[in-house]
Design an enzyme around this catalytic site. Structure first.
Site, PDB file in Angstrom:
ATOM      1  N   GLY A 128      11.755  -3.881  -1.162  1.00 38.15           N
ATOM      2  CA  GLY A 128      10.455  -4.115  -1.790  1.00 38.15           C
ATOM      3  C   GLY A 128      10.539  -4.951  -3.054  1.00 38.15           C
ATOM      4  O   GLY A 128      11.246  -4.599  -3.981  1.00 38.15           O
ATOM      5  N   SER A 129       9.812  -6.059  -3.126  1.00 36.87           N
ATOM      6  CA  SER A 129       9.963  -6.948  -4.264  1.00 36.87           C
ATOM      7  C   SER A 129       8.969  -8.106  -4.177  1.00 36.87           C
ATOM      8  O   SER A 129       7.987  -8.049  -3.442  1.00 36.87           O
ATOM      9  CB  SER A 129      11.396  -7.489  -4.304  1.00 36.87           C
ATOM     10  N   ARG A 130       9.255  -9.191  -4.917  1.00 33.60           N
ATOM     11  CA  ARG A 130       8.344 -10.329  -4.977  1.00 33.60           C
ATOM     12  C   ARG A 130       9.109 -11.592  -5.345  1.00 33.60           C
ATOM     13  O   ARG A 130      10.128 -11.535  -6.029  1.00 33.60           O
ATOM     14  CB  ARG A 130       7.265 -10.018  -6.026  1.00 33.60           C
ATOM     15  N   ILE A 157      12.164 -11.278  -7.973  1.00 38.47           N
ATOM     16  CA  ILE A 157      11.762 -10.209  -8.892  1.00 38.47           C
ATOM     17  C   ILE A 157      11.931  -8.854  -8.215  1.00 38.47           C
ATOM     18  O   ILE A 157      11.392  -8.623  -7.133  1.00 38.47           O
ATOM     19  CB  ILE A 157      10.299 -10.385  -9.334  1.00 38.47           C
ATOM     20  N   MET A 195       6.461  -8.788  -1.223  1.00 43.83           N
ATOM     21  CA  MET A 195       7.086  -8.241  -0.022  1.00 43.83           C
ATOM     22  C   MET A 195       7.044  -6.719  -0.077  1.00 43.83           C
ATOM     23  O   MET A 195       7.488  -6.121  -1.064  1.00 43.83           O
ATOM     24  CB  MET A 195       8.548  -8.696   0.072  1.00 43.83           C
TER      25      MET A 195
END
Length: 238
Positions: free
Chosen positions: A195-197, A165, A107
């Site tokens: 912002g991440s995953r 994450i 993301m």
């Protein structure tokens, strides 16, 4: 309804997207700073307005149409499918030592960051690990970055791992569920700021129905089908 009203209503639905309550204080902070900037220099005020709108947009929580077919595994996040690999799941997920398929959805700061349950079931495990804040698109981010891991077990006994994450910018992972909680497929279970995953660990023998580079939509994009494991799909970028 007049002929011009329906397009106008559809446009309003796109622009006036509901905001998740987690974002209210951040939008308020951005707005307050914008007002202070207005006292300093007018151009700064307009920059602040843009930042406030972006903050509101970041915490948007749009309505999604959730597929209800039994056995479907849905994307838990909006973003791009960045990695599909056979790996051993983190030990805290209790998914065994054999390699399973991991699908990673990255993301960026413009994606919706509300996370949704990939499958219906019961949350059996939750484990939070402190760590680094590397770029979440890197493979090693799964091991080194700060993360929150959940294991969801379906009524049929299938176990799915989903890991939030933190990324290069993200500094806060929020989880709305606890161990033992039942979750519906597509149910909002968490959020990551800025912002991440998310990684999804599929059961052994189940292949993904998405490709690297494909755009995923939380609660709508089908990652896999437990009822028809099949073979992994291939894609061509055009």
């Amino acid at each position: 309804m007049k002929f011009y009203e329906r397009p106008l209503m559809n446009m309003l639905k796109i622009v006036a997207v509901p905001m998740h309550k987690e974002g209210r204080k951040f939008v308020a902070i951005f707005a307050a700073i914008t007002l202070l900037l207005a006292l300093i220099w007018e151009p700064l005020f307009w920059l602040g307005c843009g930042a406030t709108v972006w903050c509101y947009y970041f915490f948007r929580d749009p309505v999604r149409v959730i597929p209800q077919q039994e056995g479907l595994v849905l994307s838990p996040a909006d973003g791009i499918v960045s990695l599909i690999q056979e790996v051993v799941a983190p030990p805290e997920l209790d998914l065994g030592d054999a390699p399973v398929c991991r699908v990673s959805v990255f993301m960026n700061v413009f994606n919706c960051h509300v996370n949704r349950a990939p499958i219906a079931g019961t949350v059996r495990q939750i484990a939070y690990h402190k760590g680094q804040f590397l770029n979440a698109s890197f493979d090693k981010a799964s091991e080194l970055n700060e993360r929150n891991s959940l294991m969801i077990e379906t009524e049929a006994g299938a176990r799915i791992g989903v890991v939030q994450i933190a990324g290069l910018v993200a500094r806060r992972i929020v989880c709305f569920v606890r161990e033992g909680d039942p979750v519906r497929i597509g149910h909002r279970f968490g959020l990551i700021r800025f912002g991440s995953r998310l990684d999804v660990y599929l059961p052994a023998g189940v292949s993904p129905l998405v490709c690297v580079g494909q755009t995923a939509v939380a609660g709508e994009t089908i990652l896999a089908d437990l009822a028809a494991p099949g073979t992994a799909r291939k894609g061509i970028a055009e």
